[in-house]
Design a protein around this motif. Sequence first.
Motif, short mmCIF file in Angstrom:
data_model
loop_
_atom_site.label_atom_id
_atom_site.label_comp_id
_atom_site.label_asym_id
_atom_site.label_seq_id
_atom_site.Cartn_x
_atom_site.Cartn_y
_atom_site.Cartn_z
N HIS A 46 0.83 -1.21 0.00
CA HIS A 46 0.00 0.00 0.00
C HIS A 46 0.86 1.26 0.00
CE1 HIS A 46 -2.44 3.17 2.04
NE2 HIS A 46 -3.28 2.80 1.09
N SER A 47 1.81 1.32 0.91
CA SER A 47 2.64 2.53 1.02
C SER A 47 3.55 2.70 -0.19
CB SER A 47 3.46 2.51 2.31
OG SER A 47 4.32 1.40 2.36
N THR A 48 4.04 1.59 -0.72
CA THR A 48 4.88 1.67 -1.93
C THR A 48 4.06 2.13 -3.12
OG1 THR A 48 6.33 -0.07 -1.09
CG2 THR A 48 6.43 0.38 -3.45
N ARG A 49 2.84 1.62 -3.25
CA ARG A 49 1.97 2.01 -4.36
C ARG A 49 1.67 3.51 -4.30
NH1 ARG A 49 0.85 1.69 -9.48
NH2 ARG A 49 -1.33 2.04 -9.95
N LEU A 50 1.33 3.99 -3.10
CA LEU A 50 1.06 5.43 -2.96
C LEU A 50 2.29 6.26 -3.32
CD1 LEU A 50 -1.01 5.57 0.37
CD2 LEU A 50 -1.85 5.77 -1.98
N SER A 51 3.47 5.80 -2.89
CA SER A 51 4.71 6.52 -3.21
C SER A 51 4.99 6.54 -4.70
CB SER A 51 5.89 5.88 -2.47
OG SER A 51 5.73 5.97 -1.10
N VAL A 52 4.80 5.40 -5.34
CA VAL A 52 5.06 5.31 -6.79
C VAL A 52 4.06 6.16 -7.56
CG1 VAL A 52 5.03 3.71 -8.75
CG2 VAL A 52 6.26 3.09 -6.68
N LEU A 53 2.80 6.16 -7.13
CA LEU A 53 1.81 7.01 -7.80
C LEU A 53 2.14 8.49 -7.63
CD1 LEU A 53 -1.57 5.23 -6.94
CD2 LEU A 53 -0.49 5.43 -9.19
N LYS A 54 2.62 8.84 -6.46
CA LYS A 54 2.92 10.25 -6.16
C LYS A 54 4.21 10.73 -6.82
CE LYS A 54 3.38 13.28 -2.15
NZ LYS A 54 3.40 13.33 -0.69
N GLU A 55 5.27 9.91 -6.75
CA GLU A 55 6.60 10.35 -7.17
C GLU A 55 7.15 9.63 -8.40
OE1 GLU A 55 8.25 12.82 -5.62
OE2 GLU A 55 6.74 13.06 -4.05
N GLY A 56 6.55 8.52 -8.80
CA GLY A 56 7.09 7.71 -9.89
C GLY A 56 7.97 6.60 -9.34
N SER A 57 8.36 5.68 -10.21
CA SER A 57 9.11 4.50 -9.76
C SER A 57 10.50 4.85 -9.24
CB SER A 57 9.21 3.46 -10.87
OG SER A 57 9.90 3.96 -11.97
N SER A 58 10.99 6.04 -9.55
CA SER A 58 12.32 6.43 -9.09
C SER A 58 12.37 6.62 -7.56
CB SER A 58 12.77 7.72 -9.78
OG SER A 58 11.91 8.77 -9.44
N ILE A 59 11.20 6.72 -6.92
CA ILE A 59 11.15 6.89 -5.47
C ILE A 59 11.57 5.62 -4.74
CG2 ILE A 59 8.72 6.24 -5.19
CD1 ILE A 59 10.41 9.09 -3.32
N GLU A 60 11.44 4.47 -5.39
CA GLU A 60 11.78 3.19 -4.75
C GLU A 60 13.27 3.14 -4.46
OE1 GLU A 60 12.03 -0.19 -3.00
OE2 GLU A 60 10.03 0.49 -3.58
N GLY A 61 13.62 2.84 -3.20
CA GLY A 61 15.02 2.80 -2.79
C GLY A 61 15.75 1.54 -3.25
N ASN A 62 15.02 0.47 -3.45
CA ASN A 62 15.62 -0.79 -3.88
C ASN A 62 15.81 -0.75 -5.39
OD1 ASN A 62 15.93 -3.48 -4.80
ND2 ASN A 62 14.92 -4.27 -2.98
N GLU A 63 17.07 -0.76 -5.82
CA GLU A 63 17.35 -0.60 -7.25
C GLU A 63 16.83 -1.76 -8.10
OE1 GLU A 63 20.88 -2.29 -5.14
OE2 GLU A 63 19.81 -0.44 -4.90
N ILE A 64 16.74 -2.94 -7.53
CA ILE A 64 16.21 -4.08 -8.28
C ILE A 64 14.72 -3.88 -8.52
CG2 ILE A 64 15.77 -6.58 -8.22
CD1 ILE A 64 18.40 -6.78 -6.55
#
Length: 127
Positions: A46-64
């Motif tokens: 849930h929190s990752t989805r909200l972050s990706v919707l808000k900021e794009g996939s570049s917000i994910e800290g895990n490079e994989i």
Amino acid sequence: MYSLILCTATLLIWLILNSLLPQTISKNLLYSSITIFVILNALDVHSTRLSVLKEGSSIEGNEILRYLFSRYGFWKTIILMKFFIGGLMVTYAAIYQTVALLLALNILLLLAVINNYYLLFFKKDAE
């Protein structure tokens, strides 16, 4: 780099917990650990989805995961990772009757979820 740190932290916490916890565990502790693992994974999605919707996939800290998100999309990546990796962890815990790995993952997942929600809802207020 983030993935390496996460794997190393999981391994270290697992080894520490494995040495501290008794070798025989109750079914209630195992089932409770699995339930918490599932709930924390749902909150992480849930929190990752909200972050990706808000900021794009570049917000994910895990490079994989960031690469997989950009290549295959959010849902395909999350379903593959959560069901495959999560399923392996729960199966391992059930077969070997150990909760040390699940407890280690629960600690790290809890920290990740807290961080995700903090960044989503409080980071802008702090700046």
